[in-house]
Structures are given as structure tokens and as C-alpha cells.
Design a protein around this motif. Sequence first.
Motif, PDB file in Angstrom:
ATOM      1  N   SER A 171      -8.985  -5.171   7.456  1.00 43.40           N
ATOM      2  CA  SER A 171      -9.534  -5.143   6.106  1.00 43.40           C
ATOM      3  C   SER A 171      -8.450  -4.808   5.073  1.00 43.40           C
ATOM      4  CB  SER A 171     -10.653  -4.104   6.008  1.00 43.40           C
ATOM      5  OG  SER A 171     -11.037  -3.895   4.657  1.00 43.40           O
ATOM      6  N   PRO A 172      -8.450  -5.500   3.928  1.00 42.51           N
ATOM      7  CA  PRO A 172      -7.512  -5.155   2.848  1.00 42.51           C
ATOM      8  C   PRO A 172      -7.694  -3.725   2.345  1.00 42.51           C
ATOM      9  CG  PRO A 172      -8.525  -7.310   2.464  1.00 42.51           C
ATOM     10  CD  PRO A 172      -9.262  -6.687   3.607  1.00 42.51           C
ATOM     11  N   ASP A 173      -8.880  -3.134   2.600  1.00 41.49           N
ATOM     12  CA  ASP A 173      -9.115  -1.752   2.167  1.00 41.49           C
ATOM     13  C   ASP A 173      -8.248  -0.760   2.934  1.00 41.49           C
ATOM     14  OD1 ASP A 173     -11.030  -1.781   0.045  1.00 41.49           O
ATOM     15  OD2 ASP A 173     -12.558  -2.392   1.482  1.00 41.49           O
ATOM     16  N   LEU A 174      -7.747  -1.146   4.107  1.00 39.14           N
ATOM     17  CA  LEU A 174      -6.889  -0.254   4.889  1.00 39.14           C
ATOM     18  C   LEU A 174      -5.436  -0.475   4.473  1.00 39.14           C
ATOM     19  CD1 LEU A 174      -8.417  -0.361   8.487  1.00 39.14           C
ATOM     20  CD2 LEU A 174      -9.059   1.040   6.525  1.00 39.14           C
ATOM     21  N   ASN A 175      -5.058   0.170   3.368  1.00 38.78           N
ATOM     22  CA  ASN A 175      -3.684   0.063   2.887  1.00 38.78           C
ATOM     23  C   ASN A 175      -3.166   1.438   2.487  1.00 38.78           C
ATOM     24  OD1 ASN A 175      -3.959   0.402  -0.231  1.00 38.78           O
ATOM     25  ND2 ASN A 175      -5.530  -1.128   0.287  1.00 38.78           N
ATOM     26  N   GLN A 176      -1.864   1.575   2.401  1.00 35.16           N
ATOM     27  CA  GLN A 176      -1.222   2.869   2.173  1.00 35.16           C
ATOM     28  C   GLN A 176      -1.647   3.497   0.852  1.00 35.16           C
ATOM     29  OE1 GLN A 176       0.893   4.388   4.432  1.00 35.16           O
ATOM     30  NE2 GLN A 176       0.747   6.181   3.112  1.00 35.16           N
ATOM     31  N   ALA A 177      -1.686   2.709  -0.218  1.00 34.57           N
ATOM     32  CA  ALA A 177      -2.030   3.259  -1.536  1.00 34.57           C
ATOM     33  C   ALA A 177      -3.447   3.814  -1.544  1.00 34.57           C
ATOM     34  CB  ALA A 177      -1.861   2.187  -2.606  1.00 34.57           C
ATOM     35  N   HIS A 178      -4.380   3.078  -0.930  1.00 39.61           N
ATOM     36  CA  HIS A 178      -5.764   3.528  -0.865  1.00 39.61           C
ATOM     37  C   HIS A 178      -5.874   4.822  -0.067  1.00 39.61           C
ATOM     38  CE1 HIS A 178     -10.228   2.364   0.053  1.00 39.61           C
ATOM     39  NE2 HIS A 178     -10.135   3.296  -0.876  1.00 39.61           N
ATOM     40  N   LEU A 179      -5.174   4.879   1.058  1.00 38.03           N
ATOM     41  CA  LEU A 179      -5.201   6.094   1.877  1.00 38.03           C
ATOM     42  C   LEU A 179      -4.667   7.294   1.107  1.00 38.03           C
ATOM     43  CD1 LEU A 179      -5.583   7.625   4.538  1.00 38.03           C
ATOM     44  CD2 LEU A 179      -3.327   6.822   5.245  1.00 38.03           C
ATOM     45  N   GLU A 180      -3.572   7.130   0.388  1.00 34.87           N
ATOM     46  CA  GLU A 180      -2.984   8.250  -0.344  1.00 34.87           C
ATOM     47  C   GLU A 180      -3.936   8.761  -1.419  1.00 34.87           C
ATOM     48  OE1 GLU A 180      -0.323   9.946   0.444  1.00 34.87           O
ATOM     49  OE2 GLU A 180      -0.146   8.622   2.178  1.00 34.87           O
ATOM     50  N   THR A 189      -1.358   8.951   8.789  1.00 34.51           N
ATOM     51  CA  THR A 189      -0.691   7.768   8.244  1.00 34.51           C
ATOM     52  C   THR A 189      -1.624   6.569   8.287  1.00 34.51           C
ATOM     53  OG1 THR A 189       0.188   7.038  10.372  1.00 34.51           O
ATOM     54  CG2 THR A 189       1.507   8.653   9.127  1.00 34.51           C
ATOM     55  N   ILE A 190      -1.241   5.520   7.582  1.00 25.86           N
ATOM     56  CA  ILE A 190      -2.059   4.311   7.604  1.00 25.86           C
ATOM     57  C   ILE A 190      -2.069   3.701   8.999  1.00 25.86           C
ATOM     58  CG2 ILE A 190      -0.176   2.796   6.881  1.00 25.86           C
ATOM     59  CD1 ILE A 190      -3.941   2.552   5.930  1.00 25.86           C
ATOM     60  N   ASP A 191      -0.979   3.880   9.754  1.00 24.57           N
ATOM     61  CA  ASP A 191      -0.965   3.389  11.144  1.00 24.57           C
ATOM     62  C   ASP A 191      -2.000   4.126  11.992  1.00 24.57           C
ATOM     63  OD1 ASP A 191       1.006   1.541  10.645  1.00 24.57           O
ATOM     64  OD2 ASP A 191       2.649   2.846  11.296  1.00 24.57           O
ATOM     65  N   ASP A 192      -2.157   5.446  11.748  1.00 20.56           N
ATOM     66  CA  ASP A 192      -3.175   6.211  12.475  1.00 20.56           C
ATOM     67  C   ASP A 192      -4.561   5.628  12.216  1.00 20.56           C
ATOM     68  OD1 ASP A 192      -1.339   8.049  13.516  1.00 20.56           O
ATOM     69  OD2 ASP A 192      -1.487   9.337  11.747  1.00 20.56           O
ATOM     70  N   ILE A 193      -4.835   5.313  10.951  1.00 24.41           N
ATOM     71  CA  ILE A 193      -6.155   4.804  10.572  1.00 24.41           C
ATOM     72  C   ILE A 193      -6.394   3.418  11.161  1.00 24.41           C
ATOM     73  CG2 ILE A 193      -7.620   4.136   8.634  1.00 24.41           C
ATOM     74  CD1 ILE A 193      -7.244   7.145   8.881  1.00 24.41           C
ATOM     75  N   VAL A 194      -5.402   2.546  11.070  1.00 23.77           N
ATOM     76  CA  VAL A 194      -5.549   1.188  11.607  1.00 23.77           C
ATOM     77  C   VAL A 194      -5.717   1.215  13.126  1.00 23.77           C
ATOM     78  CG1 VAL A 194      -4.377  -1.024  11.930  1.00 23.77           C
ATOM     79  CG2 VAL A 194      -4.318   0.098   9.698  1.00 23.77           C
ATOM     80  N   ASN A 195      -4.949   2.044  13.795  1.00 29.81           N
ATOM     81  CA  ASN A 195      -5.072   2.139  15.256  1.00 29.81           C
ATOM     82  C   ASN A 195      -6.436   2.674  15.671  1.00 29.81           C
ATOM     83  OD1 ASN A 195      -2.493   1.156  15.716  1.00 29.81           O
ATOM     84  ND2 ASN A 195      -1.549   3.183  15.682  1.00 29.81           N
ATOM     85  N   LEU A 196      -6.956   3.647  14.921  1.00 28.77           N
ATOM     86  CA  LEU A 196      -8.298   4.156  15.215  1.00 28.77           C
ATOM     87  C   LEU A 196      -9.335   3.065  14.992  1.00 28.77           C
ATOM     88  CD1 LEU A 196     -10.184   6.484  15.960  1.00 28.77           C
ATOM     89  CD2 LEU A 196     -10.199   7.160  13.543  1.00 28.77           C
ATOM     90  N   ALA A 197      -9.173   2.290  13.910  1.00 30.55           N
ATOM     91  CA  ALA A 197     -10.109   1.196  13.632  1.00 30.55           C
ATOM     92  C   ALA A 197     -10.123   0.179  14.776  1.00 30.55           C
ATOM     93  CB  ALA A 197      -9.731   0.510  12.324  1.00 30.55           C
ATOM     94  N   LYS A 198      -8.947  -0.124  15.323  1.00 31.17           N
ATOM     95  CA  LYS A 198      -8.868  -1.093  16.424  1.00 31.17           C
ATOM     96  C   LYS A 198      -9.629  -0.602  17.655  1.00 31.17           C
ATOM     97  CE  LYS A 198      -4.373  -3.029  15.074  1.00 31.17           C
ATOM     98  NZ  LYS A 198      -2.924  -3.107  15.430  1.00 31.17           N
TER      99      LYS A 198
END
Length: 430
Positions: free
Chosen positions: A350-359, A404-413
Motif C-alpha cells: 500500500s502507498p500508505d506504508l511510507n517513511q513520511a507517513h510513519l514518522e 522503521t518502515i521496514d519493520d511495518i512492511v515486514n509485519l504487514a507481509k
Amino acid sequence: MQQIEFSNLGEHFFTTTLDNGLRVNILPKPKFHKTFAIFSTNFGAVDQTFVPVGQTAFKTYPSGIAHFLEHKMFEKADHDAFDLFGKYGADANAFTSYTKTSYLFASVGSVHENLDILLDFVQDPYFSEKSVNKEKGIIAQEINMYADEPDWRGQMGIIGNLFPEHPVHLDIAGTVASIQDITAEQLYENYNTFYTPENMSLFISGPTDPETLLNWIEANQARKQFVSHDLPQRKAIDSQGNEDILPFRLAEMPISVAKSFVGIKGPMNSQINATGLKTKIQLQLLLQMLFGVSSQNFANLYKNGLIDDSFGYESNYERTFNFALLYGDAEKPSQLSDQLLDLLEKGPTSPDLNQAHLERLKRKRIGSFLLNFNSVEAIANLYNTYDFGEATVFDVLNIIHETTIDDIVNLAKVYLDTKNASVFHVIPKQ
């Protein structure tokens, strides 16, 4: 007593384990007027099958017995604990969750006296068949009241779809039928197994001196005799397979607008440790990024008329189970649930999973988290919620900072696997 300084929070925390096994935690708030105490046992609604203390075989008790026990703890042979708290100007309450039962009070003065009342009434049970039978009617009314709530019906329905073989699918209060089987003897068996100092913790926050308060608590406990025994032996529950998930059910109720619930069962078993707390916090952030008001998903759903201000999301990560829920009112409930399932499936990309949004969300979450330390009630309840043994509420800030955004993306997967999903609708009765 160990003193821990949390410089990032500006707090000094004191913790110790008494000789009888009771964990005592004190957070001084010298500039506050109110004191809040919460006394909890690691025993909740899902703990139905266990080996009672003094016995050797597993025994299953009626659903709702942990909640029933909480209700009966306040009533004694010749008085009610609420009356004693009232005498010293304290507000008292209690609650049962899926995994804990907690008793609490808040007061401006007479802290030591109210603390004695809290410890004494919880550690001195009194049950009679007459009072137990009287309570059955009261709790039955409570159960029926919740059954008439469409949001509650929908939530219990979707949890039942995800966990049809796990006790989490049962109402914390039980059923009208199940509570009829509860006896005073069973209450004592449950109490003696789980309400032991080794299985309990006490958290206090307010304008108190930690050493003086600890001395008072130790004196209270020294006046009592406790039979030490091993921690309760509960029946192991393997809850995270998807083979038993019910894909769809619905209920009809006298409502004007339908309600749509989508749930996803966590693919991993819950860990009540530092890793588990990290997963709990990051799962909350993941859902907020995908479905919070700042997400493009939310904007599109709202723009297309699929959701309104009733839309919400939540996650639950507890001992023996974890899941995430999405829900809202819907003129076309199937259209909403189909769209939510599609967004979950596409979640990892999802485009919502990006660094700026997470910060942005991390800053917002940190601000909200820090505000809780302006309330002794909020602090105590957060401690209870985030008590993961080796990790506590005081670790939450670092977890948010370090995510980090990688943590969030990996959890989503890992987490957003729609093979683990289900749908429940509450529709207008025809």
C-alpha cells in the motif's frame, strides 16, 4: 527495592518482589493530589481449563467464572468492600478481561487505609451458595443487556468466526446458561489457584513516598499466611492455525443500518515478552497507517460513501491469541467487507506504508503516549495493558522511536494474510 530512572520520560520507577512472590510497582507523582492503585491477577476469561491447586487432573469450569468471581469478591459475610472504600473517600472498581482480573481504587487522602482495604478484601474471599445464586440473576441481566447491542453482537460474532474452538469466542461474562452451573466450591477452587501472591501484581501511582508505602504493604502482607505453590498449570491452547476459521456468518437484529465486521487472525502465537510487546505496538501502528484518518485508504473509503464516522479498527494481542478487526455501519455491508479484504490483501504494498507517513504517526503516537503520564489512572491502566513480564509500559516509547518502515512492511507481509480473515454482518431483521 530497585529504582529505575527513565530519563526520556522524566520518571523514577520503583519495583520489587516481596518474599511471598507479590510484585509491587510504585511510580511516585509528587506534584499530584490523587493516588491510584490497581491490584491484578494473571487470570481471565480464557482460563477455563487448568489443574486446580491440590489436584492432579485438568478440570474445565463454566465460561464466565473469572468475571463471576470478580463480582463476588467485594461481598463479605458481614460487609461490602465498597462501603469501606466509601468511608475513606475512595472510588473503587474492578474489571475482568480475557487474561486478567483487576481491582482498583482512586483517592485523594487516606491512601494507606484504602490500600489495606484493597489488599485485604482481595486476599480474603467469602462465598456462600446463597449469595452465589443471588448473583446469577444480576449477571444474567448484564449478559442480556450486551446481547441487545448490535456492535457487541458483531464483535463477538467476528471473534467467534476467527476462534470457534478457543474460549476467547465466549463472552467474558459467560452465557446465561453457563453461569447457572457456577458454585461456591468452584469459586474457591479458582480463587485458590490463581489469587496467589506469586500470580499477582500491585501498581500504585501518586504523591507517595516509595519506601514508606512499601513498608506499609510489607506490614500488611506479614499479617497474613499464604500457602506457596507453583504457578497455575493451564491447558495449552494452540490458537493460530486457520483451519477452523469460519469465513462468513451473519445475524439479524432490529436495526436500521447494517454493520460490517472484518477480522484477521494473527498467524503467530502470542509471546508475552519484549518481542511480543514490540509486535503489539507495531501492529497498532500498521493498522493506523492503513486505516487511520490520515491514510489514503480512509479517504477513498469515505469519498466513495462506504464508511462514515462509525468506522474503526483495533488489534488485540494477548496471552494465547491475537487478532485485528475493522468495522463500521454500511448500507451495503458486503461491498464494505469486500473492499476491506482487498485493502488488507494489498496492505504490504500500500502507498500508505511510507517513511513520511510513519514518522508523522510516530510523533502523534508519542505525544498521545506522553499525555497519559499526566493522569495516574491512565498510567496505571497502561501499565496493566503493557505488562509483558520482562517488558512494560516504560519500554513503549523506545519501541515507537526505533520502529522503521521496514519493520511495518515486514509485519504487514506476515500478518495481513487474507487466508486468516473472516467476515461477520449484522443486518436489519426482515
